[in-house]
Every structure is written in structure tokens, then in C-alpha cells.
Write an enzyme that holds these catalytic residues in place. Structure first.
Site, PDB file in Angstrom:
ATOM      1  N   HIS A 122     -13.660   0.169  33.821  1.00 41.84           N
ATOM      2  CA  HIS A 122     -14.748   0.597  34.706  1.00 41.84           C
ATOM      3  C   HIS A 122     -15.747  -0.555  34.783  1.00 41.84           C
ATOM      4  O   HIS A 122     -15.897  -1.308  33.812  1.00 41.84           O
ATOM      5  CB  HIS A 122     -15.396   1.829  34.075  1.00 41.84           C
ATOM      6  N   ASP A 200     -14.247   2.284  25.102  1.00 42.51           N
ATOM      7  CA  ASP A 200     -14.966   3.075  26.092  1.00 42.51           C
ATOM      8  C   ASP A 200     -14.283   4.437  26.157  1.00 42.51           C
ATOM      9  O   ASP A 200     -13.190   4.574  26.716  1.00 42.51           O
ATOM     10  CB  ASP A 200     -14.915   2.344  27.444  1.00 42.51           C
ATOM     11  N   GLN A 203     -13.799   8.590  29.497  1.00 42.19           N
ATOM     12  CA  GLN A 203     -12.811   9.500  30.103  1.00 42.19           C
ATOM     13  C   GLN A 203     -11.953  10.200  29.058  1.00 42.19           C
ATOM     14  O   GLN A 203     -11.170  11.084  29.399  1.00 42.19           O
ATOM     15  CB  GLN A 203     -11.902   8.722  31.059  1.00 42.19           C
ATOM     16  N   LYS A 226     -19.668  13.940  31.004  1.00 44.09           N
ATOM     17  CA  LYS A 226     -18.230  14.082  31.264  1.00 44.09           C
ATOM     18  C   LYS A 226     -17.602  15.060  30.266  1.00 44.09           C
ATOM     19  O   LYS A 226     -16.505  15.549  30.459  1.00 44.09           O
ATOM     20  CB  LYS A 226     -17.536  12.728  31.186  1.00 44.09           C
ATOM     21  N   CYS A 364     -15.456   2.683  40.829  1.00 46.38           N
ATOM     22  CA  CYS A 364     -16.059   1.651  39.969  1.00 46.38           C
ATOM     23  C   CYS A 364     -14.990   0.850  39.215  1.00 46.38           C
ATOM     24  O   CYS A 364     -15.178   0.470  38.048  1.00 46.38           O
ATOM     25  CB  CYS A 364     -17.063   2.238  38.970  1.00 46.38           C
TER      26      CYS A 364
HETATM   27  N1  PLP Z   1     -16.422   4.044  31.625  1.00 44.55           N
HETATM   28  C1  PLP Z   1     -15.553   4.839  32.245  1.00 44.55           C
HETATM   29  C2  PLP Z   1     -14.094   4.736  31.892  1.00 44.55           C
HETATM   30  C3  PLP Z   1     -15.993   5.764  33.179  1.00 44.55           C
HETATM   31  O1  PLP Z   1     -15.123   6.563  33.807  1.00 44.55           O
HETATM   32  C4  PLP Z   1     -17.378   5.839  33.469  1.00 44.55           C
HETATM   33  C5  PLP Z   1     -17.869   6.747  34.509  1.00 44.55           C
HETATM   34  O2  PLP Z   1     -17.163   7.163  35.391  1.00 44.55           O
HETATM   35  C6  PLP Z   1     -18.245   4.985  32.790  1.00 44.55           C
HETATM   36  C7  PLP Z   1     -17.737   4.100  31.875  1.00 44.55           C
HETATM   37  C8  PLP Z   1     -19.721   5.031  33.026  1.00 44.55           C
HETATM   38  O3  PLP Z   1     -20.225   6.248  32.581  1.00 44.55           O
HETATM   39  P1  PLP Z   1     -21.753   6.645  32.866  1.00 44.55           P
HETATM   40  O4  PLP Z   1     -21.962   6.487  34.338  1.00 44.55           O
HETATM   41  O5  PLP Z   1     -21.843   8.067  32.425  1.00 44.55           O
HETATM   42  O6  PLP Z   1     -22.604   5.735  32.068  1.00 44.55           O
END
Ligand code: PLP
Length: 406
Positions: A122, A200, A203, A226, A364
Site C-alpha cells: 500500500h 503491515d 488487511q 478495518k 493505493c
Molecule cells: N496498509 C494496507 C495494506 C492497507 O490496506 C491500508 C488501507 O487500506 C493501509 C496500510 C493504510 O491504512 P490507514 O488508512 O487506516 O492508515
């Protein structure tokens, strides 16, 4: 027992209509819906508990401080952190990663050092590393992906060198659904170098229960929203020694032991990293969400979600000209696809007319889109409260959209 009707009745939003059709919410990759147990925790906070934490001697402040710190403990136990002080409350995954890049960059990175991430990250797990590498004249490298949307891990020994200082990768890809073999990756990384490892988990946490000690990662980050908790709250898990070594990320009230006009002595972690009044009800709501999913159990959640994924994949593949992106055997309940040359946004708009909420775009993850040479995908992402009947509604609406757009 996994009682889908009982579960669905816990989510008030699932009763609403969109464009006079029952809502079919398949945008769980973007954010999860909230059970009434979480909503009640937020209402209770504002109705009965609202006060500021940590510094008050009055009853409300003492009560809410206890509740907030109990929430931290719930989160620590959920991911099996060794110590509760390894749990830092942040705004979300993005802020947690920014905190690590800032602090790690400041004390660990020097010119010529290397950071290794992957092509399936992401943007939140790419951009902060690009910035810090540019600042420090460090080198940012990427583990490539294959056509199935899996990491090409055979490349790890070539990509890791004695200069690799940190390896960061997603547990589950938000666009492809691929579940990375994070434990095996960490074992391999540890055998090749002394780099720190960040996962990370944004998900992953709605679908599984990470065990940070078993994984032996240095950092694990995720967002509350999430995981069916409130927006604006997230978690940075970091091994205690990193939090002790790291400088504060932001400073201000709440982060200190003493302040004189000449200098400041900082508090011990995690408070050193929690500047200002935090998202108190967010932390409490997140703990409520964690208790909720644990009461259902992740084994039952995964079994149900796998049924949904298998059924939806089969139904989608019956449609002509469908291409699914992310075909790993190890994947979660995310389906990213395109139909012929139809633009994902057009499909998304028509599905919305039928009450079906999916996401279209690059999610993203523009490097993934570049890899497949596409502008984006249509992404349907399922949670444990979704049903096979909803998939039928989605497939019927998709067929109508294709007819209209072809
Ligand atoms: N990392 C991953 C794999 C994500 O799917 C997301 C959000 O869709 C993020 C990071 C960023 O999360 P947040 O916008 O809640 O900070």
C-alpha cells in the site's frame, strides 16, 4: 456456533437500503462495519465516561484512565505482545508506519544503507520509506511480484545484503488478497541479515489473529477501523528495546516526566510516543471490537470467509472476459478483477444503483496496477457478516452492468 443471522443483527448498518435496495457491503478492505457492541462503547463513553486521561485525580478521569489502559491490555493480549508497554496508540496504520520510518531513520539509517520493501505494498508502506531513504541517502529496494500476485521470495538472498537495515512488507495485500508467508519470510530474513522487520497488518487483522512473539517481528502495525473498531485509532506494536531507543516522534503534553525551561525528560514508552490528548474512545472502541471478533472466533470467521471467496470466485469466472488479479492459493476474501476493457469506475457506479458497495480504482497500490498494466480494478472484499445470497445479488448486478457497458 457461527450464527450468521445473529451476527448480522449486531450490525445496524446492514439493515439500511441504498438506492431503495438492501445494502450489500463488499468494501470491507476499505473499512469494516461496526457492531453495536462497538457503537455502544462509544455512546457509553460520551454518555457516562467522558473525561481526559492520565492526569486527573477526580473519579471520571481515574475511571477512564483505567478503561483506556485496560483497552491497551486487551490489544496487547490479542496480538500476544510480551509487554503492554509495547503497544503504542496511533491514528492508524499510516501513522504507525510514519512513526517507525521517522524514528528508525533518525537513529539507524546512514548513507548507503538499504531498506527492502515489496512491489505489493500500500502507498502507506512505500512513500514514508521513499522519503526517509532520500533524506538519508539510503537505497530502497523492492521484492518483485509474479503474475499470481505473490512475492517472488527466491529473490530474497540476492536482495538482502549486509547493508539491509529493515525489511517491511504487508501481511495481506489489500488489492490482491495474497496472504504472505510472513513467518517463513522472517525466518529467512533473520538467517540472512540482522535487519529489523516491520509487518503491515492493516488487511490481516480483520481475518486472523497475529501472534507477534511467534512471528518474531520487530514492528506490527494496524488500524482500528478495518478491525470493526472506530476510525482514527491504530496500533504500533514494537519490541520494547526499539521503543526505548527511539526518540519521540511528536512531542507535547503526555510524553514527559519533567519539563523545565531548559530541558525535557521524556516518559517511558509507550507514553513517550503519545503526544497530546489521544483518541480515548477510539482505544476503548477498538478493544470492544477485539472482544467481539474473539467471541466469534477467527477459525469460524476464516471458514465462513473462505466459503464466500470460493463461491464468489466460481461465480465470477463463469462470466465472460473476467480477469481476476491475485490468484494465489493463499489468499483472503478479496476479489480484484476487471471485465474486458470496461473501466472499473463505471462498473462501481452501476453496482451502487443496485445497493452494492464495492471499490474501484488503484486501491493505493499504483505499482501493482503498473505491474498488470491496468488503470485499476473492481474490488469486492468480504467480511464475516457477508453472505452467499449477497454474492448472488452482486453477480446479478454485475451482469446487468456489463450488459449496459458493453
Ligand atoms: N496498509 C494496507 C495494506 C492497507 O490496506 C491500508 C488501507 O487500506 C493501509 C496500510 C493504510 O491504512 P490507514 O488508512 O487506516 O492508515
Amino acid at each position: 456456533m457461527f450464527d450468521i443471522n445473529k451476527i448480522r443483527s449486531d450490525f445496524p448498518i446492514l439493515n439500511r437500503t441504498v438506492n431503495n435496495k438492501p445494502l450489500v457491503y463488499f468494501d470491507n478492505g476499505a473499512t469494516g462495519q461496526k457492531p453495536k457492541q462497538v457503537i455502544d462503547a462509544l455512546v457509553n463513553y460520551y454518555s457516562n465516561q467522558n473525561s481526559n486521561i492520565h492526569r486527573g485525580v477526580h473519579t471520571l478521569s481515574r475511571e477512564i484512565t483505567i478503561a483506556y489502559e485496560e483497552a491497551r491490555q486487551t490489544i496487547a493480549s490479542h496480538i500476544n505482545a510480551k509487554q503492554v508497554s509495547e503497544i503504542v496508540f496511533t491514528k492508524g496504520t499510516t501513522e504507525s508506519i510514519n512513526l517507525v520510518t521517522y524514528c528508525f531513520g533518525k537513529i539507524e539509517l546512514n548513507e548507503g544503507d538499504e531498506i527492502l520493501i515489496t512491489e505489493m505494498e500500500h502507498h502507506s508502506n512505500i512513500i514514508p520509506w521513499q522519503i526517509v531513504c532520500e533524506e538519508k541517502k539510503a537505497v530502497l529496494k523492492y521484492i518483485p511480484i509474479n503474475e499470481a500476485g505473490e512475492l517472488i521470495l527466491e529473490k530474497l538472498p540476492q536482495l538482502i545484503t549486509s547493508k539491509t537495515k529493515l525489511v517491511a512488507f504487508t501481511h495481506i495485500s489489500n488489492t490482491l488478497g495474497t496472504i504472505n508467508p510472513v513467518k517463513e519470510m522472517i525466518v529467512q530474513i533473520r538467517s540472512l541479515c540482522k535487519a529489523a522487520v516491520l509487518i503491515d497488518g492493516a488487511q490481516a487483522v480483520p481475518h486472523l489473529k497475529p501472534d507477534v512473539q511467534d512471528l518474531d517481528c520487530d514492528f506490527y502495525v494496524f488500524s482500528g477501523h478495518k478491525l470493526f473498531g472506530p476510525t482514527g485509532v491504530g496500533i504500533l506494536y514494537a519490541k520494547q528495546h526499539w521503543l526505548e531507543k527511539f526518540p519521540p516522534y511528536q512531542t507535547g503534553g503526555g510524553t514527559i516526566k519533567t519539563v523545565t525551561l531548559e530541558k525535557t525528560e521524556f516518559a517511558d514508552p509507550p507514553l513517550k510516543f503519545e503526544a497530546g490528548t489521544p483518541h480515548i474512545e477510539g482505544g476503548i472502541g477498538l478493544a470492544a471490537a477485539i472482544s467481539y471478533v474473539n467471541a466469534i472466533g477467527f477459525e469460524a470467521i476464516q471458514k465462513h470467509e473462505n466459503t464466500l471467496l470460493d463461491y464468489a470466485t466460481k461465480k465470477l469466472l463463469e462470466i465472460e472476459d473476467i480477469r481476476i488479479y491475485g490468484t494465489s492459493k493463499h489468499k483472503t476474501s478479496v476479489l480484484s478483477f476487471n471485465v474486458g476493457n470496461i473501466h472499473p469506475f463505471d462498473v462501481g457506479s452501476i453496482l451502487d444503483k443496485y445497493g452494492v458497495a464495492i471499490r474501484s480504482g488503484h486501491h493505493c497500490t499504483q505499482p501493482i496496477c503498473k505491474f498488470y498494466n491496468i488503470p485499476g480494478t473492481i474490488r469486492a472484499s468480504f467480511a464475516f457478516y457477508n453472505t452467499v445470497e449477497e454474492i448472488d445479488v452482486f453477480i446479478a448486478a454485475l451482469k446487468k452492468a456489463i450488459r449496459l457497458l458493453s
